[in-house]
Design a protein around this motif. Structure first.
Motif, short mmCIF file in Angstrom:
data_model
loop_
_atom_site.label_atom_id
_atom_site.label_comp_id
_atom_site.label_asym_id
_atom_site.label_seq_id
_atom_site.Cartn_x
_atom_site.Cartn_y
_atom_site.Cartn_z
N GLY B 488 0.69 -1.23 -0.07
CA GLY B 488 -0.05 0.01 0.30
C GLY B 488 0.91 0.80 0.27
N ALA B 489 1.89 1.33 -0.20
CA ALA B 489 3.06 2.67 0.09
C ALA B 489 3.23 3.08 -1.83
N LEU B 490 2.60 4.37 -1.43
CA LEU B 490 2.52 5.35 -2.82
C LEU B 490 3.55 5.02 -3.51
N ARG B 491 3.51 5.71 -4.81
CA ARG B 491 5.23 5.56 -5.77
C ARG B 491 5.08 7.39 -6.74
N ASP B 492 5.96 8.01 -6.55
CA ASP B 492 6.47 9.09 -6.29
C ASP B 492 7.78 8.47 -8.15
N TYR B 493 6.50 8.67 -9.66
CA TYR B 493 7.70 8.44 -10.13
C TYR B 493 8.14 9.52 -10.55
N TYR B 494 9.76 10.09 -11.10
CA TYR B 494 10.22 10.29 -12.05
C TYR B 494 10.94 10.19 -13.50
N ARG B 495 11.04 11.12 -14.73
CA ARG B 495 12.07 10.76 -15.48
C ARG B 495 13.20 11.22 -15.31
N VAL B 496 14.04 10.86 -15.25
CA VAL B 496 15.67 10.84 -15.35
C VAL B 496 15.95 10.75 -16.54
N GLU B 497 17.58 12.22 -17.08
CA GLU B 497 17.98 11.09 -17.72
C GLU B 497 19.82 11.90 -16.94
N ASP B 498 20.43 10.84 -17.21
CA ASP B 498 21.80 10.42 -16.80
C ASP B 498 22.65 11.41 -18.01
N THR B 499 23.87 11.35 -17.64
CA THR B 499 25.53 12.10 -18.95
C THR B 499 24.98 11.67 -20.51
N ALA B 500 24.78 9.70 -20.30
CA ALA B 500 24.77 9.34 -21.53
C ALA B 500 23.60 9.95 -22.78
N GLY B 501 22.87 10.17 -22.00
CA GLY B 501 22.04 10.48 -22.57
C GLY B 501 19.93 9.42 -22.40
N GLY B 502 21.17 8.45 -22.03
CA GLY B 502 19.88 7.86 -20.94
C GLY B 502 18.75 7.50 -20.48
N ARG B 503 17.39 7.35 -20.82
CA ARG B 503 16.32 8.18 -20.19
C ARG B 503 15.75 6.72 -19.25
N TYR B 504 15.86 7.39 -17.48
CA TYR B 504 15.07 6.24 -17.13
C TYR B 504 13.75 6.16 -16.41
N TRP B 505 12.75 5.58 -15.96
CA TRP B 505 11.61 5.73 -15.30
C TRP B 505 11.56 5.23 -13.63
N LEU B 506 12.22 6.13 -13.02
CA LEU B 506 12.29 5.40 -11.56
C LEU B 506 11.57 6.18 -10.44
N TYR B 507 11.31 5.08 -9.73
CA TYR B 507 10.11 5.31 -8.23
C TYR B 507 11.12 5.15 -7.12
N ARG B 508 10.17 6.00 -6.31
CA ARG B 508 10.48 5.59 -4.34
C ARG B 508 8.59 5.20 -4.59
N GLN B 509 9.71 4.25 -3.29
CA GLN B 509 8.22 3.89 -3.35
C GLN B 509 7.93 4.18 -1.37
N GLY B 510 6.83 5.45 -1.05
CA GLY B 510 6.68 5.60 0.26
C GLY B 510 7.41 6.69 0.56
N LEU B 511 7.51 7.48 1.72
CA LEU B 511 7.74 9.23 1.94
C LEU B 511 8.81 9.25 3.26
N TYR B 512 9.83 9.82 3.02
CA TYR B 512 10.92 10.08 3.47
C TYR B 512 10.05 10.35 5.27
N ARG B 513 10.81 10.02 5.97
CA ARG B 513 9.52 10.16 7.57
C ARG B 513 10.69 10.47 8.45
N ASP B 514 10.36 10.76 9.23
CA ASP B 514 11.51 10.82 10.49
C ASP B 514 11.47 9.69 11.18
N ASP B 515 10.61 8.49 11.56
CA ASP B 515 10.23 7.52 11.96
C ASP B 515 10.67 6.25 11.95
N ALA B 516 10.68 6.61 10.29
CA ALA B 516 10.99 5.47 9.03
C ALA B 516 12.25 5.66 8.56
N PRO B 517 12.56 4.01 8.19
CA PRO B 517 13.83 3.92 7.78
C PRO B 517 13.81 4.06 6.41
#
Lengths: 268, 528
Positions: B488-517
């Motif tokens: 049930g954790a939500l995802r924040d998707y980012y489209r990133v481009e690296d130095t070589a020009g490759g483009r990737y779809w990354l996501y972070r699962q969950g949010l940064y919290r003080d009390d959680a890893p």
């Protein structure tokens, strides 16, 4: 082949006839092309829509009913180039597109339909074949080339021998279906009977690089090199794909390939 | 006029074991099963029965009678499977066969039976007597003691096979009543208790039951007696439910000598296809699934099936679909009969061939479009039959926010292409990648807290420095579905481009919290 008319045409050209020299020259070029066997535009061409690229190809565009090969230096760039071309072929001529996927070749997952639309290919036209071996993928490609209902066949293979590519070229000519082989980067690209051979790599976008993290990514950009073309000379372009309009664009001036092969290119 | 064959294999269990142990045929041996806490003899071969070992005897008593009795544990599952295979082999005589369910134990321990619906089959084999002789003879050659009887009803055939005299196995049409009259009451497939009570009343022959009013029979013996009697005499129809279901369009070919070469099998198949397609055309139908049965002389059966995406009755196309399968066929000692069923047939109207003889003119849709669709269907058939139906797929949209669920794939053999204007991504959504990994791969990413795209990430042991990025796009799990795979954790998707020009779809699962890893990062797709 009729050699006599060519000789007559040459003799006619030798005695200057100011009447219509360009017409004779064009006719002579056409005959020479037929004799050479490079008149592969019997089924028409598909244009890139960019004058620089279309002019570099001796047929004025990418010939249909023929085999073309693309070496994908990056998985995304290779897929994007193949999808854009296949989409153009399907749109111009109508018909379905057969895509033979082999998981280990590009190793970036399966085709994703929501992204293919922006990549230029209508996913509803697609029939995807999951092949386990190169031989299965090549067999499926040959079967597809003999089917009149297809506009293009794309196959991902790790290697294709010269005889296999020759068979595919003959099948493509017979059926009028365009074939595109997508291969991963390799140290030894053997000979191939493909009419044109491309190398596609991802290229960084120009502009304010590094400073603007929040700004948009802009159109996809590829370093496209036509390193072998039957009847033409090798070229290299920095090509862009604009997904909103579905058009190619060339972002930089045409650069001729240097005469001495650079070792850096072999290293990929 | 219905004709049913009942096949009785009195020593099926022991014969099946003797086929793999030929040396035991002459020594006394028995199969043993556990019942009520004791070991009982389940079946015994003729040598053991001659010495006094009968089914139902406790094992200790049997060993006392025959000290060197060979015993094997009874295997009812293996027996049932072998009986089903034998019923399939009997398909060479009739397409409607069924193994008899082993619900009647008792005095016929170790035996088994099968049914064949033989209406209209006898003329193919030269008459009913010849058919019965052929069937019983082949089974004897394979190694099973067999008795086959034919009659109007299953009940009469069953009784004649088990209790009839050797010259009374063929019950003439309409002669069931007379044939049954002389047989014992047990021939009506009644439980032993009912048989005992009827015999106690003095009713030993079925003929004696004919004149007793039904009400009296019901009180004395139960409803089963009257029901079985009616079924045996034909007053009530007793169906045989076939396994597998019979096809309507069947073509059969038998050979004087077993054929053992692939070319011969292909030639036989061509002949069968010609006949089958002619039958389909007469019935205005096309086949969707074809099954080819190949019968071996030793009782084995091979089954090859092909499917098509549209009803089809072109012999050349269907032969080509089979050609792939014939290459990988185990020929063994050869095949002596072949049968081709159109297992699934659908209506197919008349199709006009083109004037020049090449292909068909438009088909159902008319015009050149129809010919193109037909060619594409034929291609899908060939690819599916060679590579497997689940390896040739079409893509269809599905209504879901989760990227991995937004597209589904369906086998091209059964699925129609997606509609032309279908919406593949939610309207207004940011661009989606060209390729999606089957499972998001975990990456190590360095990103400023809390919401910024990563500065650098490591994927498959290669470090990528991010030059520019777009995002985040928040995709929340579909709470109405329950049981979301990522807790049930939500995802924040980012489209990133690296130095070589490759483009990737990354996501972070969950949010940064003080009390959680710290939340994990994943790479889901690659852009063009």
């Amino acid at each position: 082949m009729n050699i006599m008319p060519a000789r007559n045409a040459v003799m006619a050209l030798a005695s200057p006839s100011p009447a219509a020299p360009s017409a004779d020259l064009a006719g002579l070029r056409a005959r020479v092309r037929v004799i050479e066997g490079s008149d592969a535009a019997a089924h028409g061409v598909v244009r890139f829509g960019v004058r620089a690229v279309d002019a570099a190809l001796p047929w004025g565009g990418l010939p249909r009913g023929a085999l073309h090969e693309a070496v994908a230096m990056d998985a995304g760039a290779g897929t994007g180039f193949a999808a854009a071309l296949a989409g153009r072929l399907a749109q111009d001529g109508g018909g379905a597109v057969l895509w033979c996927v082999r998981a280990p070749v590009l190793d970036a997952g399966g085709l994703y339909a929501p992204g293919l639309g922006r990549g230029g290919l209508d996913p509803g036209r697609l029939v995807v074949v999951h092949a386990r071996r190169d031989s299965d993928a090549l067999w499926a490609m040959e079967e597809g080339l003999r089917c009149p209902g297809l506009a293009a066949v794309v196959a991902e293979v790790s290697a294709a021998a010269l005889t296999a590519t020759r068979r595919l070229q003959l099948a493509a000519e017979a059926g009028g279906v365009t074939a595109l082989l997508v291969r991963p980067r390799a140290w030894d690209l053997g000979p191939s009977a493909a009419l044109t051979r491309w190398r596609v790599a991802a290229a960084p976008a120009t502009g304010d690089a590094g400073s603007d993290r929040g700004g948009g990514l802009g159109p996809a950009r590829w370093d496209v090199e036509l390193f072998r073309c039957r009847g033409g000379s090798p070229r290299r372009w920095a090509m862009e794909w604009h997904d909103e309009t579905g058009d190619f664009a060339v972002a930089a001036a045409v650069r001729d390939r240097p005469a001495v092969p650079q070792p850096a290119r072999l290293a990929g | 006029m219905r004709r049913v064959i009942s096949l009785w294999l009195p020593r099926f269990a022991t014969d099946r074991l003797c086929r793999s142990r030929p040396g035991w045929r002459d020594s006394p041996f028995a199969t043993v099963a556990a019942a009520h806490g004791r070991l009982l003899v389940a079946a015994a071969n003729p040598a053991a029965e001659d010495l006094g070992v009968a089914p139902g005897l406790p094992l200790a008593a049997a060993r006392a009678v025959v000290p060197d009795l060979l015993t094997v544990p009874a295997e009812p599952d293996a027996d049932a499977a072998a009986l089903a295979a034998l019923a399939a082999w009997c398909g060479r005589y009739s397409p409607w066969t069924a193994p008899e369910p082993a619900s009647l134990a008792g005095p016929l321990g170790g035996g088994a039976g099968a049914w064949l619906e033989a209406t209209g089959c006898a003329h193919l084999f030269g008459g009913e007597a010849a058919l019965l002789d052929d069937l019983a003879g082949r089974l004897r050659r394979i190694g099973y003691a067999a008795r086959a009887a034919i009659a109007d009803t299953p009940g009469a055939a069953w009784a004649a096979a088990r209790y009839g005299a050797d010259d009374a196995l063929l019950v003439a049409p309409g002669g069931a009543r007379d044939a049954l009259a002389a047989l014992p009451v047990a021939a009506l497939r009644l439980p032993p208790a009912v048989v005992a009570s009827l015999e106690g009343l003095g009713l030993r022959r079925i003929g004696a039951l004919y004149d007793i009013p039904r009400a009296a029979l019901a009180t004395r013996g139960g409803a089963a007696v009257a029901a079985r009697l009616d079924a045996a005499l034909g007053a009530v129809h007793e169906p045989i439910s076939p396994a597998p279901p019979p096809a309507i369009h069947v073509e059969r070919l038998a050979f004087a000598e077993p054929i053992g070469r692939t070319e011969d099998v292909a030639a036989g198949l061509d002949r069968l296809l010609a006949g089958l397609c002619a039958g389909l055309e007469a019935a205005q139908a096309g086949a969707r699934e074809l099954v080819l049965w190949l019968y071996r002389p030793d009782g084995g059966v091979e089954r090859l099936a092909v499917g098509t995406s549209r009803p089809n009755r072109a012999p050349a196309h269907l032969a080509r679909l089979f050609a792939e399968r014939l290459d990988g066929l185990d020929l063994g000692f050869g095949f002596e009969a072949m049968r081709l069923d159109a297992a699934v047939a659908e209506p197919l109207g008349p199709v006009q061939p083109r004037l020049d003889g090449n292909g068909l003119d438009g088909g159902r849709r008319g015009g050149a479009d129809g010919a193109v669709t037909e060619a594409l269907d034929a291609l899908v058939d060939r690819l599916s039959n060679r590579l497997g139906a689940d390896r040739v797929r079409r893509l269809r949209p599905r209504q879901s926010h989760l990227p991995e669920r937004a597209m589904e794939t369906a086998p091209a053999l059964r699925a129609a292409p997606a509609a032309a204007g279908a919406a593949w991504a939610p309207p207004g959504a940011p661009p989606r990648p060209l390729r999606l990994l089957p499972r998001p791969e975990p990456i190590e990413a360095v990103a400023p807290v809390p919401d910024d795209p990563p500065v650098m990430f490591r994927w498959r042991r290669v470090v990528h420095r991010v030059v520019r990025a777009e995002g985040p796009e928040r995709i929340a799990p579909e709470w109405w579905r329950g049981g979301a795979p990522d807790d049930g954790a939500l995802r924040d998707y980012y489209r990133v481009e690296d130095t070589a020009g490759g483009r990737y779809w990354l996501y972070r699962q969950g949010l940064y919290r003080d009390d959680a890893p710290p939340p994990s990062w994943f790479l889901h797709g690659v852009f063009g």
